[in-house]
Design a protein around this motif. Structure first.
Motif, PDB file in Angstrom:
ATOM      1  N   LYS A   6      12.720  59.539 -70.470  1.00 50.88           N
ATOM      2  CA  LYS A   6      13.792  58.598 -70.170  1.00 50.88           C
ATOM      3  C   LYS A   6      13.569  58.103 -68.746  1.00 50.88           C
ATOM      4  CE  LYS A   6      18.710  57.967 -69.622  1.00 50.88           C
ATOM      5  NZ  LYS A   6      19.991  58.597 -69.407  1.00 50.88           N
ATOM      6  N   ALA A   7      13.512  56.788 -68.556  1.00 50.76           N
ATOM      7  CA  ALA A   7      13.258  56.195 -67.244  1.00 50.76           C
ATOM      8  C   ALA A   7      14.564  55.765 -66.590  1.00 50.76           C
ATOM      9  CB  ALA A   7      12.332  54.991 -67.381  1.00 50.76           C
ATOM     10  N   THR A   8      14.667  56.052 -65.279  1.00 49.98           N
ATOM     11  CA  THR A   8      15.821  55.644 -64.488  1.00 49.98           C
ATOM     12  C   THR A   8      15.327  55.016 -63.195  1.00 49.98           C
ATOM     13  OG1 THR A   8      17.086  57.510 -65.367  1.00 49.98           O
ATOM     14  CG2 THR A   8      17.979  56.416 -63.430  1.00 49.98           C
ATOM     15  N   ALA A   9      15.708  53.766 -62.942  1.00 53.48           N
ATOM     16  CA  ALA A   9      15.323  53.065 -61.721  1.00 53.48           C
ATOM     17  C   ALA A   9      16.409  53.235 -60.666  1.00 53.48           C
ATOM     18  CB  ALA A   9      15.094  51.584 -62.006  1.00 53.48           C
ATOM     19  N   SER A  10      16.001  53.403 -59.400  1.00 57.03           N
ATOM     20  CA  SER A  10      16.954  53.551 -58.302  1.00 57.03           C
ATOM     21  C   SER A  10      16.230  53.368 -56.974  1.00 57.03           C
ATOM     22  CB  SER A  10      17.627  54.928 -58.350  1.00 57.03           C
ATOM     23  OG  SER A  10      16.680  55.949 -58.132  1.00 57.03           O
ATOM     24  N   THR A  11      16.980  53.528 -55.904  1.00 54.02           N
ATOM     25  CA  THR A  11      16.360  53.616 -54.582  1.00 54.02           C
ATOM     26  C   THR A  11      16.571  55.034 -54.100  1.00 54.02           C
ATOM     27  OG1 THR A  11      18.373  52.871 -53.477  1.00 54.02           O
ATOM     28  CG2 THR A  11      16.738  51.193 -53.986  1.00 54.02           C
ATOM     29  N   ARG A  12      15.685  55.481 -53.239  1.00 61.18           N
ATOM     30  CA  ARG A  12      15.759  56.847 -52.752  1.00 61.18           C
ATOM     31  C   ARG A  12      15.219  56.918 -51.326  1.00 61.18           C
ATOM     32  NH1 ARG A  12      12.513  61.349 -55.780  1.00 61.18           N
ATOM     33  NH2 ARG A  12      14.274  61.295 -57.196  1.00 61.18           N
TER      34      ARG A  12
END
Length: 88
Positions: free
Chosen positions: A61-67
């Protein structure tokens, strides 16, 4: 991708080299090993988490975000600070 099992987590950074290199110009902070050559910055990422399979074919499962990430930087042969290690 070369192992006969599914990796639990894969992280992909979606930034160009100049953006990652610019993190080295931020103030120095301690690395996990105690050295003072780490720098923190924000990057766009995608995390792919295993959704239960232990053997290929793997499912994620892919999750895009900033980190916020911390990278270690050292001087190259021209004296410029460049990234050499992903610390955390």
């Amino acid at each position: 991708m070369t192992q006969p099992w599914c990796k639990e987590l894969n992280t992909f950074i979606h930034e160009n080299n100049s953006t990652i290199n610019s993190i080295c110009s931020n103030r120095s902070i301690p690395c996990k090993d105690g050295r003072m050559n780490c720098h923190e910055g924000e990057v766009r990422i995608t995390e792919c988490r295993n959704i239960g399979k232990t053997m290929p074919p793997c499912s994620y499962k892919a999750t895009a975000s900033t980190r916020n990430v911390t990278i270690a930087c050292d001087e190259n042969h021209k004296g410029a600070l460049v990234p050499v290690h992903f610390d955390r």
